[in-house]
Design a protein around this motif. Structure first.
Motif, short mmCIF file in Angstrom:
data_model
loop_
_atom_site.label_atom_id
_atom_site.label_comp_id
_atom_site.label_asym_id
_atom_site.label_seq_id
_atom_site.Cartn_x
_atom_site.Cartn_y
_atom_site.Cartn_z
N SER A 26 0.74 -1.18 0.07
CA SER A 26 -0.05 0.05 -0.03
C SER A 26 0.80 1.25 -0.06
CB SER A 26 -0.91 -0.10 1.33
OG SER A 26 -0.14 0.08 2.41
N ARG A 27 0.22 2.24 -0.65
CA ARG A 27 1.20 3.56 -0.50
C ARG A 27 1.20 4.20 0.72
NH1 ARG A 27 1.84 5.01 -5.78
NH2 ARG A 27 2.03 7.18 -5.42
N LYS A 28 2.19 4.66 1.10
CA LYS A 28 2.69 5.39 2.40
C LYS A 28 3.56 6.44 2.25
CE LYS A 28 3.42 0.73 4.51
NZ LYS A 28 3.29 -0.14 3.18
N ASN A 40 4.28 9.68 -1.41
CA ASN A 40 3.42 8.64 -1.16
C ASN A 40 3.93 7.63 -2.24
OD1 ASN A 40 1.90 9.71 1.12
ND2 ASN A 40 0.65 10.83 -0.52
N PHE A 41 4.53 6.57 -1.53
CA PHE A 41 5.13 5.54 -2.43
C PHE A 41 4.79 4.02 -1.95
CE2 PHE A 41 8.27 8.61 -2.50
CZ PHE A 41 8.48 9.28 -3.58
N ALA A 42 4.56 3.07 -2.87
CA ALA A 42 4.25 1.74 -2.42
C ALA A 42 5.59 1.02 -2.19
CB ALA A 42 3.29 1.09 -3.50
#
Length: 129
Positions: free
Chosen positions: A73-75, A94-96
């Motif tokens: 999931s993107r965080k 925001n990267f996965a």
């Protein structure tokens, strides 16, 4: 031998050489560097509660990538590298899978590496002096 047989043997020889060359590039060391997108040798892994930062060095260049503990999931993630006396090079968003890589030329100067994933973060202080 006719010219068609010679061409077939040359083509086969070229295919074998090409396959051998590709296998040479797929060594474990280059596979590790490719997975992080940084070249050079890994000099530090900076773990923290929600992830880790991997630091690489090659010919005066320092590269860093932040990886989360759980991918998918993107965080919100960030990574930065700063040479002493210089400005930091930052990648955040925001990267996965990972933040970075960020690379800068540090020469023989100390560097500070920072990384964060969500609410967890780390700052190395001055390292690689």
């Amino acid at each position: 031998m006719d010219s068609g047989a010679i061409r077939r043997r040359l083509a086969l020889g070229l295919a074998v050489l090409t396959a051998g060359g590709l296998l040479a590039f797929m060594s474990p060391a280059s596979a590790q560097a490719a997975s992080s997108s940084c070249s050079g040798r890994k000099v530090r892994t900076l773990p923290f509660t929600t992830g880790s930062v991997q630091v690489y060095k090659r010919s005066g260049y320092v590269c860093a990538v932040t990886f989360p503990q759980s991918r998918g999931s993107r965080k919100r993630m960030s990574v930065s590298v700063q040479a002493r006396g210089g400005r930091p090079v930052v990648n955040s968003g925001n990267f996965a899978h990972h933040a970075g890589p960020v690379t800068l030329y540090a020469g023989h100067r100390c560097v500070r590496v920072k990384g964060s994933v969500g609410s967890g973060s780390i700052s190395s202080g001055w390292i690689l002096c």
